[in-house]
Scaffold this active site. Sequence first.
Site, PDB file in Angstrom:
ATOM      1  N   ARG A  60      -4.407 -11.149  16.604  1.00 37.29           N
ATOM      2  CA  ARG A  60      -5.349 -11.055  17.718  1.00 37.29           C
ATOM      3  C   ARG A  60      -6.751 -10.991  17.144  1.00 37.29           C
ATOM      4  O   ARG A  60      -7.090 -10.073  16.432  1.00 37.29           O
ATOM      5  CB  ARG A  60      -5.043  -9.813  18.558  1.00 37.29           C
ATOM      6  CG  ARG A  60      -3.627  -9.883  19.117  1.00 37.29           C
ATOM      7  CD  ARG A  60      -3.496  -9.169  20.422  1.00 37.29           C
ATOM      8  NE  ARG A  60      -4.645  -9.418  21.290  1.00 37.29           N
ATOM      9  CZ  ARG A  60      -4.718  -9.043  22.555  1.00 37.29           C
ATOM     10  NH1 ARG A  60      -3.728  -8.419  23.092  1.00 37.29           N
ATOM     11  NH2 ARG A  60      -5.783  -9.283  23.278  1.00 37.29           N
ATOM     12  N   CYS A  78       3.124  13.397  -7.102  1.00 36.90           N
ATOM     13  CA  CYS A  78       2.255  14.363  -7.777  1.00 36.90           C
ATOM     14  C   CYS A  78       1.336  13.616  -8.743  1.00 36.90           C
ATOM     15  O   CYS A  78       1.803  12.840  -9.580  1.00 36.90           O
ATOM     16  CB  CYS A  78       3.092  15.393  -8.532  1.00 36.90           C
ATOM     17  SG  CYS A  78       2.088  16.507  -9.539  1.00 36.90           S
ATOM     18  N   GLY A  84      -0.696 -10.157  12.089  1.00 34.02           N
ATOM     19  CA  GLY A  84      -1.367  -8.907  12.444  1.00 34.02           C
ATOM     20  C   GLY A  84      -2.267  -8.331  11.382  1.00 34.02           C
ATOM     21  O   GLY A  84      -2.313  -7.123  11.186  1.00 34.02           O
ATOM     22  N   SER A  85      -2.975  -9.195  10.688  1.00 30.46           N
ATOM     23  CA  SER A  85      -3.966  -8.700   9.730  1.00 30.46           C
ATOM     24  C   SER A  85      -5.225  -9.540   9.835  1.00 30.46           C
ATOM     25  O   SER A  85      -5.142 -10.760   9.916  1.00 30.46           O
ATOM     26  CB  SER A  85      -3.422  -8.764   8.303  1.00 30.46           C
ATOM     27  OG  SER A  85      -4.441  -8.411   7.381  1.00 30.46           O
ATOM     28  N   SER A  86      -6.367  -8.882   9.833  1.00 29.05           N
ATOM     29  CA  SER A  86      -7.621  -9.635   9.831  1.00 29.05           C
ATOM     30  C   SER A  86      -7.991 -10.021   8.401  1.00 29.05           C
ATOM     31  O   SER A  86      -8.980 -10.697   8.180  1.00 29.05           O
ATOM     32  CB  SER A  86      -8.727  -8.804  10.470  1.00 29.05           C
ATOM     33  OG  SER A  86      -8.864  -7.589   9.773  1.00 29.05           O
ATOM     34  N   HIS A 133       0.816  -1.220   0.000  1.00 32.35           N
ATOM     35  CA  HIS A 133       0.000   0.000   0.000  1.00 32.35           C
ATOM     36  C   HIS A 133       0.847   1.266   0.000  1.00 32.35           C
ATOM     37  O   HIS A 133       0.350   2.347   0.305  1.00 32.35           O
ATOM     38  CB  HIS A 133      -0.951   0.004   1.205  1.00 32.35           C
ATOM     39  CG  HIS A 133      -1.975  -1.090   1.151  1.00 32.35           C
ATOM     40  ND1 HIS A 133      -2.618  -1.581   2.249  1.00 32.35           N
ATOM     41  CD2 HIS A 133      -2.454  -1.789   0.092  1.00 32.35           C
ATOM     42  CE1 HIS A 133      -3.451  -2.554   1.885  1.00 32.35           C
ATOM     43  NE2 HIS A 133      -3.361  -2.698   0.591  1.00 32.35           N
TER      44      HIS A 133
HETATM   45 ZN   LIG Z   1       3.843  17.591 -10.473  1.00 34.12          ZN
END
Ligand SMILES: [Zn+2]
Length: 283
Positions: free
Chosen positions: A249, A126, A222-224, A118
């Site tokens: 968890r 930009c 650590g991800s659901s 991500h």
């Molecule tokens: Zn630019």
Amino acid sequence: MGVNLDALVQLVHGRRVVALTGAGCSTESGIPDYRGPDTPPRARPPIQHREFVDHAAARQRYWARSVLGWSRFSAAQPNPAHAALAELEQRGVVAGVITQNVDGLHGAAGSRAVVELHGALSRVRCLACSAISTRDALQARLLAANPNWLERARSAQLAPDGDADLPDDLVAGFTVVDCEACGSASGTIMPDVVFFGGSVPRATLDAAWQLFDRAEVLLVIGSSLTVFSGFRFVRRAAERGVPVGILNRGPTRGDPHATVRLDARAGTALPALARALDDPRLP
Ligand SMILES: [Zn+2]
């Protein structure tokens, strides 16, 4: 976590691990999930990709709030979970990390093979010319363009996500700076992250699949797995018969595909896993 930790040790022992990490890996560094799906509902929903791209007012509100949270976010340090993963990579146990986190803490802990699914909040891009610069540099420009902003916003109530909810009239007075590379006005600068409703860039996804292909076991930490961008790796693992371990968890969307599930904090369980794998008595 005893019995399940033992099971996880057995699952990982002698197999090349690819880790898939989410917000739960960074909570012990004081960083909550900024995207929302893995966190309880809150007053203001996370910003949507289209909303940010289409509306100058949405960008203005985003940056006005983000400026306030940046110093705390950028000061976050890796926790024992990040350190254990970096150590396991050095020992050749972990081939690499695919992360949904945007905090850069795997790299800060010393992990080398990291795919940031991500993106990273430490970079901005930009939308007009694709130029990349650092968030720190943008922070300085935003603060210069909005004298005394931190002081003026100080009275605003801080939300637990490190952003702040600000009154509309205050936000309306915030100046978003232009791109220094192309001069594009009206604030086309975006954090180099995938917002909710956005999609993972092709090259990033290709890199993630290349890393995934090296996995003899996929370890979710650590991800659901609420978000498809992470869940797809578990689904592919299940299709290919690659065993899946889940350290999280609470329940996850991947639980039906898990060989071993460990309900524990990553900052406790990963160092314990690293120690156990180092035990010469391990068969
Ligand atoms: Zn630019």
